[in-house]
Scaffold this motif. Structure first.
Motif, PDB file in Angstrom:
ATOM      1  N   GLY A   9       0.842  -1.171  -0.136  1.00 39.31           N
ATOM      2  CA  GLY A   9       0.277   0.117   0.062  1.00 39.31           C
ATOM      3  C   GLY A   9       0.893   1.203   0.195  1.00 39.31           C
ATOM      4  O   GLY A   9       0.557   2.187   0.564  1.00 39.31           O
ATOM      5  N   ALA A  10       1.950   1.171  -0.512  1.00 44.02           N
ATOM      6  CA  ALA A  10       3.101   2.258  -0.647  1.00 44.02           C
ATOM      7  C   ALA A  10       2.482   3.514  -1.522  1.00 44.02           C
ATOM      8  O   ALA A  10       1.764   3.450  -2.350  1.00 44.02           O
ATOM      9  CB  ALA A  10       4.325   1.846  -1.169  1.00 44.02           C
ATOM     10  N   GLY A  11       2.869   4.555  -0.902  1.00 48.92           N
ATOM     11  CA  GLY A  11       2.500   6.025  -1.457  1.00 48.92           C
ATOM     12  C   GLY A  11       3.211   6.966  -0.937  1.00 48.92           C
ATOM     13  O   GLY A  11       4.421   6.806  -0.273  1.00 48.92           O
ATOM     14  N   ALA A  12       2.558   8.011  -0.944  1.00 45.42           N
ATOM     15  CA  ALA A  12       3.335   9.340  -0.278  1.00 45.42           C
ATOM     16  C   ALA A  12       2.841   9.133   1.315  1.00 45.42           C
ATOM     17  O   ALA A  12       2.230   8.318   1.711  1.00 45.42           O
ATOM     18  CB  ALA A  12       2.625  10.624  -0.826  1.00 45.42           C
ATOM     19  N   GLY A  13       3.512  10.143   1.935  1.00 45.32           N
ATOM     20  CA  GLY A  13       3.219  10.343   3.246  1.00 45.32           C
ATOM     21  C   GLY A  13       3.866   9.042   4.418  1.00 45.32           C
ATOM     22  O   GLY A  13       5.072   9.031   4.297  1.00 45.32           O
ATOM     23  N   LEU A  14       3.118   8.344   5.115  1.00 48.10           N
ATOM     24  CA  LEU A  14       3.533   7.191   6.116  1.00 48.10           C
ATOM     25  C   LEU A  14       4.624   6.366   5.287  1.00 48.10           C
ATOM     26  O   LEU A  14       5.682   5.975   5.608  1.00 48.10           O
ATOM     27  CB  LEU A  14       2.612   6.622   6.744  1.00 48.10           C
ATOM     28  N   ARG A 181       0.268  14.351   9.120  1.00 45.67           N
ATOM     29  CA  ARG A 181       0.824  15.683   8.356  1.00 45.67           C
ATOM     30  C   ARG A 181       1.170  15.288   6.939  1.00 45.67           C
ATOM     31  O   ARG A 181       1.823  14.109   6.884  1.00 45.67           O
ATOM     32  CB  ARG A 181       1.943  16.325   9.138  1.00 45.67           C
ATOM     33  N   THR A 182       0.809  15.999   5.929  1.00 48.11           N
ATOM     34  CA  THR A 182       1.245  16.011   4.802  1.00 48.11           C
ATOM     35  C   THR A 182       2.237  17.233   4.226  1.00 48.11           C
ATOM     36  O   THR A 182       2.257  17.957   4.974  1.00 48.11           O
ATOM     37  CB  THR A 182       0.275  15.928   3.585  1.00 48.11           C
ATOM     38  N   LYS A 183       3.001  17.194   3.247  1.00 48.61           N
ATOM     39  CA  LYS A 183       3.745  18.290   2.811  1.00 48.61           C
ATOM     40  C   LYS A 183       3.004  19.503   2.463  1.00 48.61           C
ATOM     41  O   LYS A 183       2.125  19.544   1.845  1.00 48.61           O
ATOM     42  CB  LYS A 183       4.449  17.941   1.596  1.00 48.61           C
ATOM     43  N   ASP A 184       3.507  20.560   3.060  1.00 47.83           N
ATOM     44  CA  ASP A 184       2.834  21.978   2.875  1.00 47.83           C
ATOM     45  C   ASP A 184       1.369  21.997   3.679  1.00 47.83           C
ATOM     46  O   ASP A 184       0.494  22.526   2.836  1.00 47.83           O
ATOM     47  CB  ASP A 184       2.779  22.398   1.563  1.00 47.83           C
TER      48      ASP A 184
END
Length: 229
Positions: A9-14, A181-184
């Motif tokens: 389940g890879a992607g951005a964030g965690l 939290r996400t970027k920006d």
């Protein structure tokens, strides 16, 4: 010998934070997701292998692990991140959408865990970690499918821990009790810390993986220091 980590389940964030932390510890990494197009930059940054996988499909999950057998071998660490939400009043929910949501969040976790455990039992070691949510311990209004999936995920992890801890397979369930939290991110001001930092979560996952087995935990609840809900 370097350890191997599989992040499903890879992607951005965690997931991205986990991949970077694993790479910093010298691990070999495999990233799995339904859409692998989004993983190119992360794979390049971490040296990760990438494979397409739909956790709702048992054959897709089996293929993922067969591929892993041929590339990196039995993983030392498997992290399951996928989940699917369906919102709305109970009486108006589409039963097929509810089934799809619980299949990803819960049954998909079983499929991944079963394949991982089969290999880890032969190897005599390993960690399988599940990313849960506050919905796994408290059902929210108009969010029954998400609660169903996450409650089931927690039950799976608890049962697995009792069965597999004595066989040197470390099981972890993480209650992520708050927003990540996400970027920006515009949901908080800098330094406010009412959202969870994905790098801090990833650090805790790896600390859990490293726990001495004389004092293994099976569950950790992570939440921001400010109560906002």
């Amino acid at each position: 010998m370097a350890e191997t980590a599989l992040i499903v389940g890879a992607g951005a964030g965690l997931s991205a934070s986990l991949a970077r932390h694993c790479a910093n510890e010298g691990m070999k990494i495999a990233l799995a997701a339904r859409n692998t197009d989004k993983l190119g930059r992360l794979a390049g940054e971490t040296g990760a292998f990438v494979h397409e996988c739909d956790v709702a499909d048992k054959d897709s999950v089996a293929t993922l692990f067969s591929w892993l057998d041929e590339t990196l071998g039995t993983p030392d660490l498997v992290v399951f991140n996928p989940s699917k939400r369906v919102r709305g009043p109970l009486v108006g929910l589409d039963p097929d959408e509810v089934l799809a949501a619980t299949t990803v969040s819960c049954h998909g976790a079983f499929l991944v865990a079963q394949q991982a455990a089969r290999r880890m039992l032969k190897a005599g070691r390993g960690s399988i970690l599940f990313t849960g949510a506050s919905a796994g311990v408290k059902g929210y209004p108009q969010s029954a499918p998400f609660a169903m999936g996450k409650f089931g995920l927690r039950g799976l992890a608890q049962s697995m821990a009792r069965e597999l801890h004595p066989q040197n397979i470390h099981i972890g369930h993480f209650v992520i009790d708050g927003g990540i939290r996400t970027k920006d991110d515009d949901r908080e001001t800098p330094g406010e810390d009412k959202l969870l930092d994905p790098d801090a979560i990833a650090e805790t996952y790896l600390q859990f993986h490293r726990q001495p087995r004389s004092s293994w935990a099976w569950e950790v609840e992570l939440r921001p220091w400010k109560e906002t809900f």
